[in-house]
Design an enzyme around this catalytic site. Structure first.
Site: not given
Ligand SMILES: NC(=O)c1ccc[n+]([C@@H]2O[C@H](COP(=O)([O-])OP(=O)(O)OC[C@H]3O[C@@H](n4cnc5c(N)ncnc54)[C@H](O)[C@@H]3O)[C@@H](O)[C@H]2O)c1
Length: 264
Positions: A170, A205
């Site tokens: 990532y 989120t």
């Protein structure tokens, strides 16, 4: 740039999270939006919900995998049908964790490749095809003929700088998005297209929704001020500021309340 009825924004990862919140903010400002997300119900539903709220002809869904040249080209073409494509926002991404040497052994190369492919190659694919379309736009009026033809906003992460344990893939993808920002802005400057990147901290989120309450509290305590998770609306507000401020170009902005991630 001003957001007018003719202003079209293409937003990847628009079905949920930061992309969806950005679409809402742009719709409120009067834009038309194309939500690009993986083919499926989530994207259809998100566009239908916006149509219900903002009326017909304002929000559309284009099912596409950001890695796919033809699918993204079709989404860009759909956006051009609606007006002038002035903004592309890259929010599609995955955060698949994995230690290089974990309990299950060495990190599979395929896992690493997939994260790079979606987050980095996907971002670049959208950037290049959106730029190609934007280059044909009339620049917005400016006293020196230097108005924008368009703006591309990418999403990195604080992991670009402080990647944690388990974030090798990532962080690599997000660091590369940060590094892409300046050369892309330089490449596209002759076309009067700006490129900016936002590096969010920990935002509230669906990507983060699965975490247990105590993990959330621990994360909140890491943020100096304000000591809470970021709101998607705060990301969306920055995107609209980037649209409006022509001097912002070629830079990465951390949006993180001064958060610096520890190793784990
Ligand atoms: N949420 C956070 O705390 C946070 C922090 C830093 C950076 N970010 C970055 O912000 C971006 C948005 O994050 P979010 O929290 O809104 O994520 P999210 O998981 O809520 O939404 C991501 C969206 O991207 C879509 N997507 C995934 N792969 C795709 C593909 N190949 N093609 C098209 N669409 C695809 C998903 O379907 C989903 O709708 C991501 O790039 C993420 O890495 C998020």
């Amino acid at each position: 740039m001003q957001i007018t009825e003719d202003f079209v924004a293409l937003i990847t990862g628009g079905a949920q999270g930061l992309g969806n919140s950005t679409a809402r903010r742009l719709l409120e400002a009067g834009a038309r939006v194309v939500l690009v997300d993986l083919p499926g119900e989530a994207g259809e539903k998100a566009a239908a919900a916006f149509t219900e709220e903002f009326g017909d002809g304002r929000a559309f869904f284009a099912g596409a995998d950001v890695r796919d040249e033809e699918q993204v080209a079709a989404a860009v073409a759909a956006a051009q049908q609606l007006g002038t494509l002035r903004l592309a926002v890259n929010c599609a991404g995955v955060a698949t964790p994995g230690k290089i040497l974990g309990r299950k052994g060495v990190l599979p190369l395929e896992t690493y490749r997939t994260v790079i492919d979606i987050n980095l190659v996907g971002t670049f694919n959208v950037l290049r095809l959106a730029a190609e379309a934007m280059a044909a736009n009339e620049p917005v009026a400016d006293e020196r003929g230097q108005g924008d033809r368009g703006l591309i906003v990418n999403t990195a992460s604080v992991a670009a700088y402080d990647g944690q344990i388990g974030q090798a893939a990532y962080a690599s993808s997000k660091g590369a998005i940060a590094a892409l920002t300046l050369p892309a802005a330089r490449d596209l400057a002759p076309s009067q297209i700006r490129v900016m990147t936002i590096a969010p901290g920990v935002m509230e989120t669906p990507m983060m929704a699965g975490m247990p309450g105590d993990v959330k509290e621990t994360l909140e305590a890491l943020v100096p001020h304000p000591a809470r998770l970021g709101k998607p609306e705060e990301y969306a507000a920055l995107v609209t500021h980037l649209v409006e401020n022509p001097l912002l170009n070629g830079e990465v902005i951390r949006l993180d309340g001064a958060l610096r991630m520890p190793p784990k």
